[in-house]
Scaffold this motif. Structure first.
Motif, PDB file in Angstrom:
ATOM      1  N   LEU A 153      64.424 -50.338  20.835  1.00 48.47           N
ATOM      2  CA  LEU A 153      64.586 -51.611  20.263  1.00 48.47           C
ATOM      3  C   LEU A 153      63.812 -51.889  18.938  1.00 48.47           C
ATOM      4  CD1 LEU A 153      65.123 -54.033  22.160  1.00 48.47           C
ATOM      5  CD2 LEU A 153      62.827 -54.466  22.428  1.00 48.47           C
ATOM      6  N   LEU A 154      62.732 -51.163  18.552  1.00 48.23           N
ATOM      7  CA  LEU A 154      62.539 -51.322  17.328  1.00 48.23           C
ATOM      8  C   LEU A 154      63.157 -50.596  16.239  1.00 48.23           C
ATOM      9  CD1 LEU A 154      58.648 -50.798  18.121  1.00 48.23           C
ATOM     10  CD2 LEU A 154      59.401 -52.957  17.246  1.00 48.23           C
ATOM     11  N   GLU A 156      66.490 -49.885  16.471  1.00 47.18           N
ATOM     12  CA  GLU A 156      67.645 -50.989  16.154  1.00 47.18           C
ATOM     13  C   GLU A 156      67.431 -51.831  15.347  1.00 47.18           C
ATOM     14  OE1 GLU A 156      70.299 -49.393  16.626  1.00 47.18           O
ATOM     15  OE2 GLU A 156      69.732 -47.735  18.097  1.00 47.18           O
ATOM     16  N   GLY A 157      66.303 -52.673  15.447  1.00 47.98           N
ATOM     17  CA  GLY A 157      66.034 -53.892  14.783  1.00 47.98           C
ATOM     18  C   GLY A 157      65.772 -53.345  13.253  1.00 47.98           C
ATOM     19  N   VAL A 160      69.013 -52.846  11.746  1.00 44.77           N
ATOM     20  CA  VAL A 160      69.688 -54.106  11.407  1.00 44.77           C
ATOM     21  C   VAL A 160      69.210 -54.844   9.977  1.00 44.77           C
ATOM     22  CG1 VAL A 160      70.124 -56.446  12.141  1.00 44.77           C
ATOM     23  CG2 VAL A 160      70.703 -54.678  13.776  1.00 44.77           C
ATOM     24  N   LEU A 161      67.901 -54.872  10.013  1.00 47.30           N
ATOM     25  CA  LEU A 161      67.250 -55.652   9.027  1.00 47.30           C
ATOM     26  C   LEU A 161      67.243 -54.718   7.704  1.00 47.30           C
ATOM     27  CD1 LEU A 161      64.031 -57.336  10.620  1.00 47.30           C
ATOM     28  CD2 LEU A 161      66.456 -58.352   9.887  1.00 47.30           C
ATOM     29  N   THR A 163      69.954 -53.338   6.740  1.00 44.53           N
ATOM     30  CA  THR A 163      71.274 -53.451   6.486  1.00 44.53           C
ATOM     31  C   THR A 163      71.477 -54.809   6.091  1.00 44.53           C
ATOM     32  OG1 THR A 163      71.855 -51.944   8.115  1.00 44.53           O
ATOM     33  CG2 THR A 163      73.594 -53.190   7.136  1.00 44.53           C
ATOM     34  N   PRO A 170      61.474 -52.729   6.808  1.00 44.76           N
ATOM     35  CA  PRO A 170      61.596 -52.983   8.200  1.00 44.76           C
ATOM     36  C   PRO A 170      61.014 -51.548   8.843  1.00 44.76           C
ATOM     37  CG  PRO A 170      63.714 -52.912   7.219  1.00 44.76           C
ATOM     38  CD  PRO A 170      62.695 -52.949   6.200  1.00 44.76           C
ATOM     39  N   ASP A 173      57.530 -51.864   9.121  1.00 43.34           N
ATOM     40  CA  ASP A 173      57.159 -53.271   9.993  1.00 43.34           C
ATOM     41  C   ASP A 173      57.089 -52.595  11.467  1.00 43.34           C
ATOM     42  OD1 ASP A 173      56.657 -54.600   7.712  1.00 43.34           O
ATOM     43  OD2 ASP A 173      58.648 -55.470   7.959  1.00 43.34           O
ATOM     44  N   ALA A 174      58.326 -51.852  11.836  1.00 45.94           N
ATOM     45  CA  ALA A 174      58.553 -51.272  13.210  1.00 45.94           C
ATOM     46  C   ALA A 174      57.541 -50.009  13.298  1.00 45.94           C
ATOM     47  CB  ALA A 174      59.786 -50.575  13.194  1.00 45.94           C
TER      48      ALA A 174
END
Lengths: 189, 189
Positions: A153-154, A156-157, A160-161, A163, A170, A173-174
DNA sequence: TAAAAGGTTTACCGATCGGTACTCTATTAG
DNA sequence: CTAATAGAGTACCGATCGGTAAACCTTTTA
């Protein structure tokens, strides 16, 4: 020597699709940029979609190989490797030719779940999740599959961020969240 | 009455683009499925890209309105609302016509950061992050902007896995992590 | 009552799409 | 030496792409 031209084609096509998108890249452009004739392309692949699938398979092998290889370089224990994934991602995001996740794009452009291209994309994220679960288990952490899901989850998130976000880091952060999660999944504590 | 046709067009086009993709949807198909003539479409929008931007603006208003509205319905305090976001996402993912994030797709199909369509997509995630930060601050939590970034990370990851994953409940997985994060950001503890 | 204005219909534009057929050349294997 | 193979090059296919022009209809407005 026989296999070489096909591999050269797939390799170059992968880069072009990644940089340019799938639908936005016409076969004529592929011919121009690869220097390989259309006749030759269609001798190796029956359709454009077949070539895209081959490009995704190539990218999947490369990306997973690089990511988990880099994790092994950055950390020795499985537990530390899980956290090091986000350092590896951070490096990836800062490469000059980073253009997001090729599989997310493939899934976006070919939404039908039955479509081979979409299948290849979902396969990729499933494989990554499975490998993360393996490592979590190897590390002896509590509820390894649940932890792996959260780490995916982290990941993929963060992609996305990286990109679609405006600056920021990010991946780091993850990583901060991942450290807490791994910490809490550590037994005897 | 004058604005109606344009709004009807944007509304229908938004649904078609969301279901079908942007590049994959031709103008002729829009004419057929909306029942609005091509002449009329091009009287309201100079280019297809302009129509797409309008569709994204419409979707942005609707989605953010729905999400934060639902959060307010599900929870009374700002602190609980942050966590309720993942319940709202869970509902969204399980709607029959859920097809992933329209803005992630837009960003995938139009990669150039200078392109208005890409801008609209990145604007959307920036607005969501900003609203999350506001709520986190309102809740009096520690380091609200950092927390908001992490929650946005979880949200985007959940969307990706809801779209590309094989089953599972990514929104609830994310919620479990979010609870821990919000908990740790609570002062006097 | 007339004339804008908004809409539809039909036909069309050049460009590009994915894909095919055919010719020519260079390398290589028997 | 010859035959087969791989690839390049060119030309082309019907279909579709985004977008335009013109004729007509209907409703609102002056």
């Amino acid at each position: 020597m026989r296999q070489t031209k096909r591999e050269e084609l797939v390799e170059k096509a992968t880069a072009i699709f990644y940089r340019n998108g799938f639908q936005a890249t016409g076969m004529d452009r592929l011919v121009t940029e690869t220097g390989i004739s259309k006749t030759s392309i269609y001798k190796h692949f029956k359709t454009k979609d077949d070539l895209i699938v081959a490009a995704l398979k190539s990218r999947d092998a490369f990306l997973r190989g690089w990511l988990f290889g880099r994790m092994a370089q950055l950390a020795s224990t499985p537990r530390e490797q899980l956290i090091a994934m986000f350092d590896a991602l951070h490096e990836w995001f800062n490469e000059p030719d980073f253009h997001g996740c090729m599989f997310a794009k493939a899934s976006s452009e070919y939404q039908d779940p039955e479509h081979p291209i979409n299948r290849e994309a979902t396969d990729h994220v499933a494989r990554i999740s499975a490998q993360l679960a393996e490592i979590a288990e190897e590390a002896g952490l509590n509820q390894p599959t649940e932890l792996a899901r959260q780490l995916a989850l982290l990941k993929e998130g963060a992609v996305v961020l990286a990109t679609m976000g405006r600056g920021g880091t990010p991946a780091l952060d993850a990583k901060a969240v991942a450290i807490k999660l791994v910490d809490e999944a550590t037994p005897d504590k």
